[in-house]
Design a protein around this motif. Structure first.
Motif, short mmCIF file in Angstrom:
data_model
loop_
_atom_site.label_atom_id
_atom_site.label_comp_id
_atom_site.label_asym_id
_atom_site.label_seq_id
_atom_site.Cartn_x
_atom_site.Cartn_y
_atom_site.Cartn_z
N ASP A 175 39.77 38.35 32.65
CA ASP A 175 38.56 37.95 31.92
C ASP A 175 37.41 37.83 32.93
OD1 ASP A 175 36.52 36.72 30.52
OD2 ASP A 175 37.82 35.24 29.55
N LEU A 176 36.66 38.92 33.08
CA LEU A 176 35.61 38.96 34.10
C LEU A 176 34.50 37.95 33.81
CD1 LEU A 176 35.34 42.82 34.69
CD2 LEU A 176 36.50 41.11 36.09
N ALA A 177 34.19 37.72 32.56
CA ALA A 177 33.14 36.74 32.22
C ALA A 177 33.57 35.33 32.65
CB ALA A 177 32.83 36.78 30.73
N ALA A 178 34.84 35.00 32.44
CA ALA A 178 35.34 33.69 32.84
C ALA A 178 35.35 33.55 34.36
CB ALA A 178 36.74 33.46 32.28
N ILE A 179 35.68 34.62 35.06
CA ILE A 179 35.68 34.59 36.52
C ILE A 179 34.27 34.37 37.04
CG2 ILE A 179 36.03 36.00 38.59
CD1 ILE A 179 38.50 37.20 37.13
N GLU A 180 33.30 35.08 36.48
CA GLU A 180 31.90 34.92 36.92
C GLU A 180 31.40 33.52 36.58
OE1 GLU A 180 28.40 35.10 38.69
OE2 GLU A 180 30.00 36.56 38.96
N GLU B 194 33.18 30.78 36.45
CA GLU B 194 33.80 29.88 37.42
C GLU B 194 33.14 30.02 38.78
OE1 GLU B 194 36.52 27.09 39.24
OE2 GLU B 194 35.44 27.32 37.35
N ARG B 195 32.82 31.26 39.18
CA ARG B 195 32.13 31.47 40.45
C ARG B 195 30.77 30.76 40.44
NH1 ARG B 195 31.79 36.96 40.48
NH2 ARG B 195 33.91 37.09 41.24
N GLU B 196 30.05 30.85 39.34
CA GLU B 196 28.74 30.19 39.23
C GLU B 196 28.90 28.67 39.28
OE1 GLU B 196 24.89 29.65 39.45
OE2 GLU B 196 25.88 31.61 39.60
N ARG B 197 29.94 28.14 38.61
CA ARG B 197 30.19 26.70 38.66
C ARG B 197 30.46 26.23 40.08
NH1 ARG B 197 33.89 22.99 39.27
NH2 ARG B 197 35.60 24.44 39.62
N LEU B 198 31.28 26.99 40.79
CA LEU B 198 31.60 26.64 42.17
C LEU B 198 30.35 26.69 43.06
CD1 LEU B 198 35.01 28.48 42.52
CD2 LEU B 198 34.64 25.99 42.42
N ARG B 199 29.51 27.71 42.85
CA ARG B 199 28.24 27.78 43.59
C ARG B 199 27.41 26.52 43.36
NH1 ARG B 199 27.37 32.99 41.32
NH2 ARG B 199 28.02 34.59 42.74
N GLU B 200 27.26 26.12 42.10
CA GLU B 200 26.45 24.95 41.76
C GLU B 200 27.00 23.67 42.37
OE1 GLU B 200 25.75 24.71 37.52
OE2 GLU B 200 25.04 26.79 37.45
N VAL B 201 28.31 23.53 42.39
CA VAL B 201 28.93 22.32 42.90
C VAL B 201 28.93 22.27 44.43
CG1 VAL B 201 31.11 21.03 43.05
CG2 VAL B 201 30.37 21.98 40.85
N TYR B 202 29.22 23.40 45.08
CA TYR B 202 29.49 23.37 46.52
C TYR B 202 28.45 24.03 47.41
CZ TYR B 202 34.04 21.74 45.06
OH TYR B 202 35.05 21.02 44.51
N LEU B 203 27.62 24.90 46.89
CA LEU B 203 26.65 25.61 47.72
C LEU B 203 25.37 24.80 47.78
CD1 LEU B 203 26.46 28.21 49.38
CD2 LEU B 203 25.52 29.33 47.36
#
Length: 163
Positions: free
Chosen positions: A5-10, A12-21
């Motif tokens: 599920d590419l949309a779900a992966i993207e 999750e990637r965006e969530r991780l960016r917001e939390v950790y970057l």
């Protein structure tokens, strides 16, 4: 294994960016990579490949302090970075394998002119390689580790800063 599920992966990637970057990142506690260490089944073959084909000067050979009879040897990758190897005579380590937690590939930055020259040297040495996007060459070293020569500046990927 089912469909990805590419949309779900993207998402999750965006969530991780917001939390950790962090927009303003503190300085790292590290000074840099001292060396990356790989395994060699044949010291001379490894030297001939990394120094002879890839033009990374051999800088030192010492006994491995952790295993008597083992050689720890180093190549200069520029900017104070070293690529190191160990051989372990008498141990049957088996063939190289990509495993979770293991090495996927080692990406080494070179300037575009050097990239062109080294691509030719790999071809002349009979090393199979895969070229991607006109800036990356992927190949395997004599023991099977995947290496990438990348005609990008240090700290950049696809022309974008990743520092």
């Amino acid at each position: 294994m089912g469909p990805v599920d590419l949309a779900a992966i993207e998402a999750e990637r965006e969530r991780l960016r917001e939390v950790y970057l962090a927009p303003e990142r503190p300085a790292s506690s590290a000074r840099g990579v001292h060396h990356v260490a790989l395994l060699s089944s044949d010291v001379e073959r490894t030297v001939r490949f990394y120094q002879g084909v890839l033009e990374f000067p051999l800088t030192e050979m010492i006994e491995n302090r952790d295993y008597k009879g083992s050689t720890h040897f180093f190549f200069d990758l520029g900017n104070g970075n070293l690529l190191a190897f160990f051989d372990f005579p008498g141990l049957d380590l088996g063939p190289y394998a990509e495993v979770l937690g293991g090495l996927h590939h080692l990406a080494i930055s070179v300037d575009p002119t050097t990239w062109q020259r080294l691509r030719g040297r790999l071809a002349d040495a009979g090393v199979d390689y895969q070229e991607e996007s006109g800036t990356s060459i992927y190949f395997r070293d004599p023991d099977g580790a995947r290496v990438e020569l990348l005609a990008e500046q240090l700290g950049e990927m696809y022309g974008k800063s990743v520092r």
